[in-house]
Design a protein around this motif. Structure first.
Motif, PDB file in Angstrom:
ATOM      1  N   VAL A  94      43.944  51.173  36.455  1.00  0.00           N
ATOM      2  CA  VAL A  94      43.569  50.333  35.312  1.00  0.00           C
ATOM      3  C   VAL A  94      42.088  49.972  35.372  1.00  0.00           C
ATOM      4  O   VAL A  94      41.378  50.025  34.355  1.00  0.00           O
ATOM      5  N   PHE A  95      41.596  49.612  36.550  1.00  0.00           N
ATOM      6  CA  PHE A  95      40.176  49.276  36.677  1.00  0.00           C
ATOM      7  C   PHE A  95      39.303  50.504  36.429  1.00  0.00           C
ATOM      8  O   PHE A  95      38.220  50.394  35.839  1.00  0.00           O
ATOM      9  N   ALA A  96      39.755  51.674  36.885  1.00  0.00           N
ATOM     10  CA  ALA A  96      39.003  52.906  36.611  1.00  0.00           C
ATOM     11  C   ALA A  96      38.875  53.135  35.114  1.00  0.00           C
ATOM     12  O   ALA A  96      37.791  53.490  34.618  1.00  0.00           O
ATOM     13  N   MET A  97      39.961  52.943  34.384  1.00  0.00           N
ATOM     14  CA  MET A  97      39.937  53.110  32.933  1.00  0.00           C
ATOM     15  C   MET A  97      39.090  52.025  32.269  1.00  0.00           C
ATOM     16  O   MET A  97      38.370  52.288  31.299  1.00  0.00           O
ATOM     17  N   PHE A  98      39.208  50.811  32.780  1.00  0.00           N
ATOM     18  CA  PHE A  98      38.457  49.678  32.225  1.00  0.00           C
ATOM     19  C   PHE A  98      36.961  49.965  32.217  1.00  0.00           C
ATOM     20  O   PHE A  98      36.270  49.719  31.220  1.00  0.00           O
ATOM     21  N   TYR A  99      36.447  50.504  33.324  1.00  0.00           N
ATOM     22  CA  TYR A  99      35.010  50.742  33.425  1.00  0.00           C
ATOM     23  C   TYR A  99      34.547  51.958  32.626  1.00  0.00           C
ATOM     24  O   TYR A  99      33.333  52.200  32.519  1.00  0.00           O
ATOM     25  N   LYS A 100      35.475  52.717  32.079  1.00  0.00           N
ATOM     26  CA  LYS A 100      35.124  53.765  31.126  1.00  0.00           C
ATOM     27  C   LYS A 100      35.222  53.247  29.690  1.00  0.00           C
ATOM     28  O   LYS A 100      34.368  53.530  28.848  1.00  0.00           O
ATOM     29  N   ILE A 101      36.275  52.480  29.414  1.00  0.00           N
ATOM     30  CA  ILE A 101      36.560  52.078  28.037  1.00  0.00           C
ATOM     31  C   ILE A 101      35.576  51.037  27.527  1.00  0.00           C
ATOM     32  O   ILE A 101      35.023  51.167  26.423  1.00  0.00           O
ATOM     33  N   VAL A 102      35.344  49.971  28.293  1.00  0.00           N
ATOM     34  CA  VAL A 102      34.526  48.853  27.799  1.00  0.00           C
ATOM     35  C   VAL A 102      33.087  49.278  27.484  1.00  0.00           C
ATOM     36  O   VAL A 102      32.591  48.996  26.382  1.00  0.00           O
ATOM     37  N   PRO A 103      32.375  49.966  28.390  1.00  0.00           N
ATOM     38  CA  PRO A 103      31.019  50.386  28.027  1.00  0.00           C
ATOM     39  C   PRO A 103      30.995  51.354  26.848  1.00  0.00           C
ATOM     40  O   PRO A 103      30.124  51.253  25.975  1.00  0.00           O
ATOM     41  N   PHE A 104      31.961  52.285  26.825  1.00  0.00           N
ATOM     42  CA  PHE A 104      31.970  53.250  25.739  1.00  0.00           C
ATOM     43  C   PHE A 104      32.221  52.575  24.393  1.00  0.00           C
ATOM     44  O   PHE A 104      31.535  52.862  23.409  1.00  0.00           O
TER      45      PHE A 104
ATOM     46  N   ARG B 178      40.180  41.461  23.425  1.00  0.00           N
ATOM     47  CA  ARG B 178      41.053  40.285  23.546  1.00  0.00           C
ATOM     48  C   ARG B 178      42.194  40.546  24.514  1.00  0.00           C
ATOM     49  O   ARG B 178      42.531  39.695  25.344  1.00  0.00           O
ATOM     50  N   LEU B 179      42.815  41.700  24.406  1.00  0.00           N
ATOM     51  CA  LEU B 179      43.923  42.020  25.303  1.00  0.00           C
ATOM     52  C   LEU B 179      43.430  42.197  26.741  1.00  0.00           C
ATOM     53  O   LEU B 179      44.090  41.755  27.690  1.00  0.00           O
ATOM     54  N   PHE B 180      42.282  42.820  26.914  1.00  0.00           N
ATOM     55  CA  PHE B 180      41.713  42.977  28.258  1.00  0.00           C
ATOM     56  C   PHE B 180      41.362  41.620  28.863  1.00  0.00           C
ATOM     57  O   PHE B 180      41.595  41.379  30.051  1.00  0.00           O
ATOM     58  N   LEU B 181      40.788  40.744  28.050  1.00  0.00           N
ATOM     59  CA  LEU B 181      40.406  39.430  28.561  1.00  0.00           C
ATOM     60  C   LEU B 181      41.642  38.620  28.943  1.00  0.00           C
ATOM     61  O   LEU B 181      41.641  37.919  29.967  1.00  0.00           O
ATOM     62  N   MET B 182      42.704  38.724  28.154  1.00  0.00           N
ATOM     63  CA  MET B 182      43.941  38.031  28.497  1.00  0.00           C
ATOM     64  C   MET B 182      44.491  38.561  29.817  1.00  0.00           C
ATOM     65  O   MET B 182      44.976  37.789  30.657  1.00  0.00           O
ATOM     66  N   ALA B 183      44.420  39.872  30.025  1.00  0.00           N
ATOM     67  CA  ALA B 183      44.868  40.453  31.290  1.00  0.00           C
ATOM     68  C   ALA B 183      44.067  39.894  32.457  1.00  0.00           C
ATOM     69  O   ALA B 183      44.631  39.572  33.515  1.00  0.00           O
ATOM     70  N   ALA B 184      42.753  39.760  32.272  1.00  0.00           N
ATOM     71  CA  ALA B 184      41.902  39.218  33.336  1.00  0.00           C
ATOM     72  C   ALA B 184      42.279  37.773  33.652  1.00  0.00           C
ATOM     73  O   ALA B 184      42.329  37.368  34.822  1.00  0.00           O
ATOM     74  N   PHE B 185      42.563  36.983  32.627  1.00  0.00           N
ATOM     75  CA  PHE B 185      42.941  35.582  32.848  1.00  0.00           C
ATOM     76  C   PHE B 185      44.275  35.475  33.589  1.00  0.00           C
ATOM     77  O   PHE B 185      44.447  34.631  34.466  1.00  0.00           O
ATOM     78  N   PHE B 186      45.229  36.339  33.240  1.00  0.00           N
ATOM     79  CA  PHE B 186      46.491  36.345  33.976  1.00  0.00           C
ATOM     80  C   PHE B 186      46.260  36.808  35.420  1.00  0.00           C
ATOM     81  O   PHE B 186      46.955  36.358  36.341  1.00  0.00           O
ATOM     82  N   GLY B 187      45.303  37.707  35.633  1.00  0.00           N
ATOM     83  CA  GLY B 187      44.970  38.128  36.989  1.00  0.00           C
ATOM     84  C   GLY B 187      44.396  36.981  37.815  1.00  0.00           C
ATOM     85  O   GLY B 187      44.715  36.825  39.001  1.00  0.00           O
TER      86      GLY B 187
ATOM     87  N   THR C 248      52.865  42.236  36.382  1.00  0.00           N
ATOM     88  CA  THR C 248      53.407  43.318  35.553  1.00  0.00           C
ATOM     89  C   THR C 248      53.326  43.009  34.062  1.00  0.00           C
ATOM     90  O   THR C 248      52.966  43.874  33.262  1.00  0.00           O
ATOM     91  N   LEU C 249      53.670  41.773  33.689  1.00  0.00           N
ATOM     92  CA  LEU C 249      53.616  41.390  32.274  1.00  0.00           C
ATOM     93  C   LEU C 249      52.215  40.937  31.881  1.00  0.00           C
ATOM     94  O   LEU C 249      51.574  41.513  31.006  1.00  0.00           O
ATOM     95  N   GLY C 250      51.746  39.871  32.542  1.00  0.00           N
ATOM     96  CA  GLY C 250      50.479  39.279  32.142  1.00  0.00           C
ATOM     97  C   GLY C 250      49.299  40.213  32.297  1.00  0.00           C
ATOM     98  O   GLY C 250      48.448  40.306  31.406  1.00  0.00           O
ATOM     99  N   VAL C 251      49.245  40.924  33.422  1.00  0.00           N
ATOM    100  CA  VAL C 251      48.090  41.785  33.693  1.00  0.00           C
ATOM    101  C   VAL C 251      48.318  43.204  33.169  1.00  0.00           C
ATOM    102  O   VAL C 251      47.599  43.681  32.287  1.00  0.00           O
ATOM    103  N   MET C 252      49.326  43.890  33.719  1.00  0.00           N
ATOM    104  CA  MET C 252      49.485  45.312  33.412  1.00  0.00           C
ATOM    105  C   MET C 252      49.835  45.552  31.947  1.00  0.00           C
ATOM    106  O   MET C 252      49.260  46.438  31.302  1.00  0.00           O
ATOM    107  N   ALA C 253      50.796  44.797  31.411  1.00  0.00           N
ATOM    108  CA  ALA C 253      51.182  45.028  30.012  1.00  0.00           C
ATOM    109  C   ALA C 253      50.025  44.724  29.073  1.00  0.00           C
ATOM    110  O   ALA C 253      49.823  45.435  28.080  1.00  0.00           O
ATOM    111  N   SER C 254      49.243  43.683  29.367  1.00  0.00           N
ATOM    112  CA  SER C 254      48.092  43.367  28.512  1.00  0.00           C
ATOM    113  C   SER C 254      47.054  44.478  28.552  1.00  0.00           C
ATOM    114  O   SER C 254      46.552  44.919  27.507  1.00  0.00           O
ATOM    115  N   PHE C 255      46.709  44.924  29.764  1.00  0.00           N
ATOM    116  CA  PHE C 255      45.751  46.029  29.889  1.00  0.00           C
ATOM    117  C   PHE C 255      46.274  47.278  29.186  1.00  0.00           C
ATOM    118  O   PHE C 255      45.532  47.976  28.484  1.00  0.00           O
ATOM    119  N   MET C 256      47.562  47.586  29.378  1.00  0.00           N
ATOM    120  CA  MET C 256      48.103  48.833  28.857  1.00  0.00           C
ATOM    121  C   MET C 256      48.247  48.802  27.337  1.00  0.00           C
ATOM    122  O   MET C 256      48.026  49.814  26.665  1.00  0.00           O
TER     123      MET C 256
END
Length: 427
Positions: free
Chosen positions: A327-337, A20-29, A59-67
């Protein structure tokens, strides 16, 4: 990947919390891409409404949500911290955070409605300070800290300072404060947010995940033990210096930039020492991120001694490239795992493998889209009409991320509905 840390399903938060937090970050992106199309070249003027709106969207919508999503996942893995009632707590954080971010973006663009700043401050303060208090309280109870868990504490503390400084700014904009130190506090707010929160959290996580993901030697002890604390110390002493002795700030800023360059160079060196021979897209994202950080900091140092606005614009774009690339590097490790791990832990032997959740070629395609967006955005500084292509590529980049999350979620639900489990009853 994370198994060496003894992660169990009881420790890990439900997959919906992170997704949910990742998807919100994508929508803000995606929103950031539309803002680039709307504001066009004015986003390069730091004092413009467009630049301020786009900066806080990222910084808020994308980075804070991802982080925040990454922290919900990483705290059990890296620090052994278990967050109680994660679904309920994440909703109490995410709902007011999303509403507060949108309210703040509206406040920037509707100056006649200054009360929006107060509403945004209350919503963001409640959600973000609540999240920080929750995570810090758990981290502070640990009897033994790794360099990553210690760095997370420092980054979360710096984030709280960022928010408190923001309260002064919004109080000034809404008319509740006289704003006598507005420019100094604004500078501190940006530096604590970009360096103290975003950069320090990335550094802290890097100390463990670079070695874990890519099988590299560990970072030098002097770097892993003292870098994050040193950066926080320098940021803290900037507060009185900027207010009472601004001539000394250049030395502090130069030292901060050099420390971040050192981290980036060591990370690139460690990645060159990886024991896994194959290079996937995530390592490309890491290398792009570290190269961007070096460029950003070098330009920051140069801009301290010149008044050439173009250098500052390039430095900000390069810093955004650094943060988003990692963040994208981490995303492609976290989501599949996470998709594989949660299904496997529930006993589904038909759980999709990680490459079936996000194929390596899919991540590589996104890398080229992301790289093109950064390059075209830089070129837009010289050829203004390219800003429309930059905005479209930004929408495509984050739309790509949103699709991967939705695809992983649907695959997860499909496996739960039709997958087959190990039969442990007769063994």
């Amino acid at each position: 990947m994370f198994q060496q840390n003894g992660l169990s399903l009881d420790q890990a938060p439900p997959i919906s919390v992170v997704f949910r937090l990742f998807l919100m970050a994508a929508f803000f992106g995606i929103l950031a891409g539309f803002l680039i199309l709307f504001y066009q070249e004015t986003v390069f003027d730091p004092a413009s409404r467009g630049a301020i709106t786009l900066t806080h969207t990222l910084t808020l919508g994308v980075m804070a949500s991802f982080m925040l999503g990454a922290l919900f996942q990483m705290l059990p893995v890296i620090a052994g911290v278990v967050l109680d009632a994660p679904i309920k707590r994440s909703w109490w954080i995410q709902a007011p955070f999303a509403l507060g971010t949108i309210t703040l973006l509206l406040a920037f663009n509707l100056p006649a409605y200054s009360q929006l700043y107060i509403i945004a401050s209350l919503l963001l303060g409640m959600s973000l300070l609540g999240a920080i208090a929750l995570m810090l309280s758990k981290l502070m109870r640990l009897s033994h800290h790794s360099s990553s868990s210690r760095g997370m504490m420092i980054a979360l503390f710096a984030f709280s300072v960022t928010i408190l400084l923001a309260f002064y700014l919004t109080a000034t904009l809404s008319g509740f404060a006289d704003g006598s130190h507005y420019s100094q506090v604004k500078t501190l707010h940006y530096h604590f947010g970009l360096i103290g929160w975003i950069a320090l959290l990335i550094i802290s996580i890097s100390f463990q995940v670079v070695e874990m993901f890519y099988v590299t030697p560990p970072y030098p002890r002097i770097l892993s033990q003292y870098l994050t604390g040193t950066i926080l110390f320098l940021l803290l002493i900037k507060i009185p210096l900027l207010l009472f002795l601004p001539s000394a700030v250049v030395a502090i800023d130069t030292l901060l930039a050099l420390l971040l360059i050192s981290f980036a160079l060591f990370t690139l060196y460690r990645l060159s020492q990886k024991k896994r021979p194959l290079s996937d897209a995530t390592i490309w994202f890491w290398r792009l991120g570290m190269g961007s950080l070096i460029l950003s900091m070098l330009l920051w140092i140069i801009s301290m001694f010149t008044s050439y606005p173009l250098l500052q614009s390039i430095a900000y774009i390069a810093f955004a490239s650094f943060a988003l690339s990692v963040v994208f590097a981490m995303f492609y490790k976290i989501v599949p795992f996470l998709t594989w791990f949660h299904l496997n832990a529930q006993g589904y032997y038909t759980a999709p493998m990680m490459h079936e959740v996000v194929h390596p070629k899919t991540a590589k395609k996104h890398f080229w889209i992301h790289l093109a967006a950064i390059i075209v955005l830089l070129l837009s500084l010289f050829a203004g009409k390219l800003i429309f292509i930059a905005g479209a590529l930004t929408i495509l980049s984050f739309g790509w991320v949103a699709y991967q999350i939705i695809h992983a979620h649907l695959l997860y639900r499909k496996t739960e509905a039709t997958g087959e489990k190990f039969d442990m009853g007769n063994t």
